[in-house]
Design a protein around this motif. Sequence first.
Motif, mmCIF file in Angstrom:
data_model
loop_
_atom_site.group_PDB
_atom_site.id
_atom_site.type_symbol
_atom_site.label_atom_id
_atom_site.label_comp_id
_atom_site.label_asym_id
_atom_site.label_seq_id
_atom_site.Cartn_x
_atom_site.Cartn_y
_atom_site.Cartn_z
ATOM 1 N N LEU A 21 0.865 -1.174 0.000
ATOM 2 C CA LEU A 21 0.000 0.000 0.000
ATOM 3 C C LEU A 21 0.901 1.222 0.000
ATOM 4 C CD1 LEU A 21 -2.741 1.495 0.356
ATOM 5 C CD2 LEU A 21 -2.418 1.254 2.829
ATOM 6 N N ALA A 22 0.783 2.052 -1.018
ATOM 7 C CA ALA A 22 1.619 3.245 -1.118
ATOM 8 C C ALA A 22 1.229 4.273 -0.060
ATOM 9 C CB ALA A 22 1.481 3.857 -2.512
ATOM 10 N N PRO A 23 2.180 5.094 0.385
ATOM 11 C CA PRO A 23 1.848 6.151 1.343
ATOM 12 C C PRO A 23 1.039 7.246 0.657
ATOM 13 C CG PRO A 23 4.141 6.311 0.662
ATOM 14 C CD PRO A 23 3.609 5.061 0.039
ATOM 15 N N MET A 24 -0.133 7.558 1.218
ATOM 16 C CA MET A 24 -1.024 8.554 0.606
ATOM 17 C C MET A 24 -1.635 9.446 1.680
ATOM 18 S SD MET A 24 -2.937 6.168 -2.173
ATOM 19 C CE MET A 24 -3.124 4.884 -0.926
ATOM 20 N N THR A 25 -1.441 10.741 1.551
ATOM 21 C CA THR A 25 -2.005 11.704 2.493
ATOM 22 C C THR A 25 -3.530 11.692 2.391
ATOM 23 O OG1 THR A 25 -0.049 13.095 2.405
ATOM 24 C CG2 THR A 25 -2.096 14.159 3.066
ATOM 25 N N ARG A 26 -4.213 11.545 3.555
ATOM 26 C CA ARG A 26 -5.672 11.488 3.562
ATOM 27 C C ARG A 26 -6.317 12.514 4.508
ATOM 28 N NH1 ARG A 26 -7.895 7.106 1.299
ATOM 29 N NH2 ARG A 26 -9.474 8.697 0.853
ATOM 30 N N CYS A 27 -5.540 13.082 5.432
ATOM 31 C CA CYS A 27 -6.000 14.228 6.239
ATOM 32 C C CYS A 27 -7.281 13.937 7.029
ATOM 33 C CB CYS A 27 -6.215 15.454 5.345
ATOM 34 S SG CYS A 27 -4.781 15.946 4.368
ATOM 35 N N LEU A 310 8.864 -6.408 -12.104
ATOM 36 C CA LEU A 310 9.361 -7.480 -11.247
ATOM 37 C C LEU A 310 10.086 -8.536 -12.085
ATOM 38 C CD1 LEU A 310 6.289 -7.955 -8.882
ATOM 39 C CD2 LEU A 310 8.495 -6.941 -8.265
ATOM 40 N N ALA A 311 9.534 -8.851 -13.254
ATOM 41 C CA ALA A 311 10.146 -9.862 -14.124
ATOM 42 C C ALA A 311 11.520 -9.418 -14.620
ATOM 43 C CB ALA A 311 9.227 -10.148 -15.306
ATOM 44 N N GLU A 312 11.694 -8.111 -14.816
ATOM 45 C CA GLU A 312 12.993 -7.594 -15.247
ATOM 46 C C GLU A 312 14.012 -7.543 -14.119
ATOM 47 O OE1 GLU A 312 13.222 -4.430 -18.472
ATOM 48 O OE2 GLU A 312 11.316 -3.948 -17.467
ATOM 49 N N GLY A 313 13.556 -7.761 -12.895
ATOM 50 C CA GLY A 313 14.456 -7.696 -11.760
ATOM 51 C C GLY A 313 14.823 -6.282 -11.350
ATOM 52 N N LEU A 314 14.039 -5.294 -11.781
ATOM 53 C CA LEU A 314 14.343 -3.901 -11.486
ATOM 54 C C LEU A 314 13.617 -3.397 -10.246
ATOM 55 C CD1 LEU A 314 14.351 -2.483 -15.122
ATOM 56 C CD2 LEU A 314 16.296 -3.168 -13.710
ATOM 57 N N ALA A 315 12.780 -4.222 -9.666
ATOM 58 C CA ALA A 315 12.104 -3.889 -8.410
ATOM 59 C C ALA A 315 11.800 -5.190 -7.683
ATOM 60 C CB ALA A 315 10.816 -3.108 -8.667
ATOM 61 N N ASP A 316 11.657 -5.082 -6.369
ATOM 62 C CA ASP A 316 11.311 -6.231 -5.533
ATOM 63 C C ASP A 316 9.884 -6.164 -5.014
ATOM 64 O OD1 ASP A 316 14.065 -7.524 -5.314
ATOM 65 O OD2 ASP A 316 14.470 -5.483 -4.653
ATOM 66 N N VAL A 317 9.360 -4.946 -4.872
ATOM 67 C CA VAL A 317 7.999 -4.718 -4.376
ATOM 68 C C VAL A 317 7.424 -3.538 -5.149
ATOM 69 C CG1 VAL A 317 6.610 -3.997 -2.374
ATOM 70 C CG2 VAL A 317 8.501 -5.603 -2.059
ATOM 71 N N VAL A 318 6.119 -3.600 -5.453
ATOM 72 C CA VAL A 318 5.438 -2.510 -6.131
ATOM 73 C C VAL A 318 4.331 -1.991 -5.220
ATOM 74 C CG1 VAL A 318 4.123 -1.796 -8.159
ATOM 75 C CG2 VAL A 318 5.921 -3.538 -8.377
ATOM 76 N N ALA A 319 4.316 -0.673 -5.008
ATOM 77 C CA ALA A 319 3.296 -0.046 -4.160
ATOM 78 C C ALA A 319 2.206 0.556 -5.035
ATOM 79 C CB ALA A 319 3.922 1.023 -3.276
ATOM 80 N N PHE A 320 0.966 0.374 -4.613
ATOM 81 C CA PHE A 320 -0.202 0.860 -5.339
ATOM 82 C C PHE A 320 -0.937 1.884 -4.487
ATOM 83 C CE2 PHE A 320 0.787 -3.377 -6.803
ATOM 84 C CZ PHE A 320 0.664 -3.295 -8.186
ATOM 85 N N GLY A 321 -1.346 2.992 -5.103
ATOM 86 C CA GLY A 321 -2.009 4.067 -4.396
ATOM 87 C C GLY A 321 -3.505 4.105 -4.649
ATOM 88 N N ARG A 322 -3.918 4.823 -5.676
ATOM 89 C CA ARG A 322 -5.353 5.003 -5.934
ATOM 90 C C ARG A 322 -6.115 3.684 -6.076
ATOM 91 N NH1 ARG A 322 -2.589 8.975 -8.639
ATOM 92 N NH2 ARG A 322 -3.106 11.134 -8.088
ATOM 93 N N PRO A 323 -5.561 2.684 -6.769
ATOM 94 C CA PRO A 323 -6.309 1.415 -6.842
ATOM 95 C C PRO A 323 -6.551 0.799 -5.468
ATOM 96 C CG PRO A 323 -4.566 1.448 -8.483
ATOM 97 C CD PRO A 323 -4.342 2.632 -7.600
ATOM 98 N N PHE A 324 -5.624 1.007 -4.526
ATOM 99 C CA PHE A 324 -5.777 0.425 -3.194
ATOM 100 C C PHE A 324 -6.751 1.236 -2.344
ATOM 101 C CE2 PHE A 324 -2.583 -2.776 -1.313
ATOM 102 C CZ PHE A 324 -3.597 -3.486 -0.685
ATOM 103 N N ILE A 325 -6.905 2.531 -2.651
ATOM 104 C CA ILE A 325 -7.925 3.322 -1.953
ATOM 105 C C ILE A 325 -9.303 2.762 -2.262
ATOM 106 C CG2 ILE A 325 -9.093 5.561 -1.905
ATOM 107 C CD1 ILE A 325 -6.421 6.914 -2.236
ATOM 108 N N PHE A 343 -12.004 5.009 -8.270
ATOM 109 C CA PHE A 343 -11.518 5.893 -7.216
ATOM 110 C C PHE A 343 -12.221 7.243 -7.302
ATOM 111 C CE2 PHE A 343 -8.359 9.413 -6.858
ATOM 112 C CZ PHE A 343 -8.210 9.431 -5.484
ATOM 113 N N ASP A 344 -12.657 7.784 -6.163
ATOM 114 C CA ASP A 344 -13.322 9.085 -6.107
ATOM 115 C C ASP A 344 -12.336 10.128 -5.589
ATOM 116 O OD1 ASP A 344 -14.932 11.288 -5.817
ATOM 117 O OD2 ASP A 344 -16.150 10.462 -4.182
ATOM 118 N N GLY A 345 -11.801 10.953 -6.476
ATOM 119 C CA GLY A 345 -10.827 11.949 -6.092
ATOM 120 C C GLY A 345 -11.375 13.058 -5.219
ATOM 121 N N GLU A 346 -12.701 13.248 -5.214
ATOM 122 C CA GLU A 346 -13.292 14.321 -4.416
ATOM 123 C C GLU A 346 -13.185 14.057 -2.919
ATOM 124 O OE1 GLU A 346 -14.541 17.218 -5.616
ATOM 125 O OE2 GLU A 346 -13.719 16.501 -7.523
ATOM 126 N N THR A 347 -12.998 12.809 -2.527
ATOM 127 C CA THR A 347 -12.937 12.473 -1.101
ATOM 128 C C THR A 347 -11.522 12.133 -0.642
ATOM 129 O OG1 THR A 347 -13.467 10.153 -1.594
ATOM 130 C CG2 THR A 347 -15.312 11.618 -1.089
#
Length: 368
Positions: A21-27, A310-325, A343-347
């Motif tokens: 889960l990516a870090p996302m400011t929610r206030c 991930l298949a290219e070996g250029l990252a070990d973990v992928v963080a998702f923001g809006r889809p995870f909201i 995703f509802d950007g208004e909220t």
Amino acid sequence: MTLLFAPTRIGQLDLPSRIALAPMTRCRTDQPGNIPNEMMADYYAQRASAGLILTEATQISQQGQGYSFTPGIHTDAQVAGWRKVTEAVHTAGGRIFSQLWHVGRMSHPMFHADGLPVALSAIAPEATVWVVDAQTGQGGMAECPTPRALETEEIPGITADYVQAARNARDAGFDGVEIHAANGYLIDSFLRSSSNKRDDAYGGSVESRIRFAVETVAAVAAEIGADRVGIRISPFITQRGMDDPEAPETLLALARALGRIGIAYIHIAEADWDDAPETPRDFRLALRAAFPGAILVAGGYDKERAEAILAEGLADVVAFGRPFIANPDLPRRYAENLPLAAFDGETLFGGDRQGYTTYAAYEDTAPA
């Protein structure tokens, strides 16, 4: 089984998948005091099926605040509030890091007794922050003023604030911390020649510009263990007055220094707005060569792009923001190829549970 769902290890932590889960400011903290609450505990617990949760950016001091209603981790009440969050996540089987934050010049006069945010140099960032009007209670974007340049003797005190925040995070039950050094905030502004015009030990050469980051990360690692520490960088951001052609090489020098400290991971925040610069493959390869720990990435990834990097070996973990909201059960939806909710950007900033804990997990509709 896909690469997204292959177990991995970050520092001392075993992850059941490579989805974060990516870090996302929610206030949405309790006021006064910017205190994490039960609603936030529910929000993070709903998403505990992530391999790793990275919290929203959390200020290490009052000086470090730049947006209304963002959480702190520098008072007893804030630590107690975060303890509710970590307990909820751990009960649900998750793992959670606190993202430690000092906004620097990305701030507003309302958060500072003298009306002046602090920065490396007295240069306005040409940016806005989200603040709530005390009279109307309405939130909106406001211009950042020209900040006050830090005195050299003030800088070690900010490192001490990071160390105390890391200690507080450990006491609140977090599995580790991620130091926010991206997106134009304080540590990032040390790193870039566009924002750092100092002529003391913290400005000028690459070695001097990375000094504060290295000193701070080393001090935090000494306090809670290097294998419980990560850092977030944004090599190719150009907004907020951060356009610096030297940034990639500076950050590679930082990565080599952090590798010697032995921290768990580096997290690349990739720009995800329209026509944003791409993160070049040669930088990704150079970062792999420079840093022996894990690499996390975030910024506009979907399942297909995540699997590819991930298949290219250029990252070990992928963080998702809006889809995870919008999809608190995102790992399941990716695993079973289920449709994603919108995703509802208004909220996004501020408010109540609507658009925060009200997104539902997928319900099977097939007949029994």
